[in-house]
Design an enzyme around this catalytic site. Sequence first.
Site, mmCIF file in Angstrom:
data_model
loop_
_atom_site.group_PDB
_atom_site.id
_atom_site.type_symbol
_atom_site.label_atom_id
_atom_site.label_comp_id
_atom_site.label_asym_id
_atom_site.label_seq_id
_atom_site.Cartn_x
_atom_site.Cartn_y
_atom_site.Cartn_z
ATOM 1 N N LYS A 1 0.847 -1.199 0.000
ATOM 2 C CA LYS A 1 0.000 0.000 0.000
ATOM 3 C C LYS A 1 0.878 1.243 0.000
ATOM 4 C CE LYS A 1 0.932 1.220 4.444
ATOM 5 N NZ LYS A 1 1.668 2.465 4.830
ATOM 6 N N ASP B 1 -2.254 -1.520 10.804
ATOM 7 C CA ASP B 1 -2.634 -1.543 9.387
ATOM 8 C C ASP B 1 -3.304 -2.848 8.957
ATOM 9 O OD1 ASP B 1 -1.742 1.000 8.904
ATOM 10 O OD2 ASP B 1 0.179 0.394 8.030
#
Length: 274
Positions: free
Chosen positions: A9, A131
């Site tokens: 990401k 995350d």
Amino acid sequence: MFKIRCPAKLNTYLNVLKTRDDGYHEISSNLQLINLFDEISFERSKEMNLICNEKDLENRNLIIDAINWFNLRYAKEQAFNINLQKNIPSQSGLGGGSSNAAYTLIFLCIINNVPIESLDLDAISMEIGADVPFFINSKSCNISGIGEKIGKNVSSNDNYLLISPDIKIKTLKIFSSPSLQPLNRIDRQTNDLLIPLLSESKEFKKIFLELEKIVEDSEKRLKLSGSGSSVFIINPSEEEKLIFKQKKYDNFRIFNVKGLKYYDFVSDWGVAKW
């Protein structure tokens, strides 16, 4: 054997809003999935064993933490021979470890007939990594809290030139930096961790200043991802791609990647039956 891939990401922006009483930081960010993947294979075993192309990741790894968490939460006694091919640079702000943990949990849900929706995302964020819930959600989106609160789906089809210096940055060090000043505001053009990172790492500062000279309109287009050392250029020009392709850099890796709206590793990678 079961094989999966785990995407990286980018943080297209990251604002640190305040420091909480428990020492964690409230943030606001947009996390964009990209088509850079780690690869993991699992094979049932009597004992847990992990082999990785980066040897320093074999002794302490979030994949093992995720399996242990799942076993404890669902009263299982599962062990695997695990092979991890790291393509996402570690400690670089690209979420590779969190992604590995998240898709390991999804894999365990699938083989144990546990609904993915039953996973306790709040517990996972505190006990495995902030995350990890984002990657379990598997959609590019805004996030808040310490990273565990999933917000509006927001994605782009932008192309990114990703520059990942060979510098290991610990998240705790950056969030503990005296240079970090929570501003309690939303600025979708800024990563508030850039100044602390420049302050804490002379190696990173040297490379970042070099990159600023190469990238056109670098103040707007050269962005830091996450709390690690990776930076990216949004929609690089052919000239910029050529510059980085022609030069040989010993101190960082270059990737040309694209944003993903969502990711479904089962359909993408295929499911191997036991």
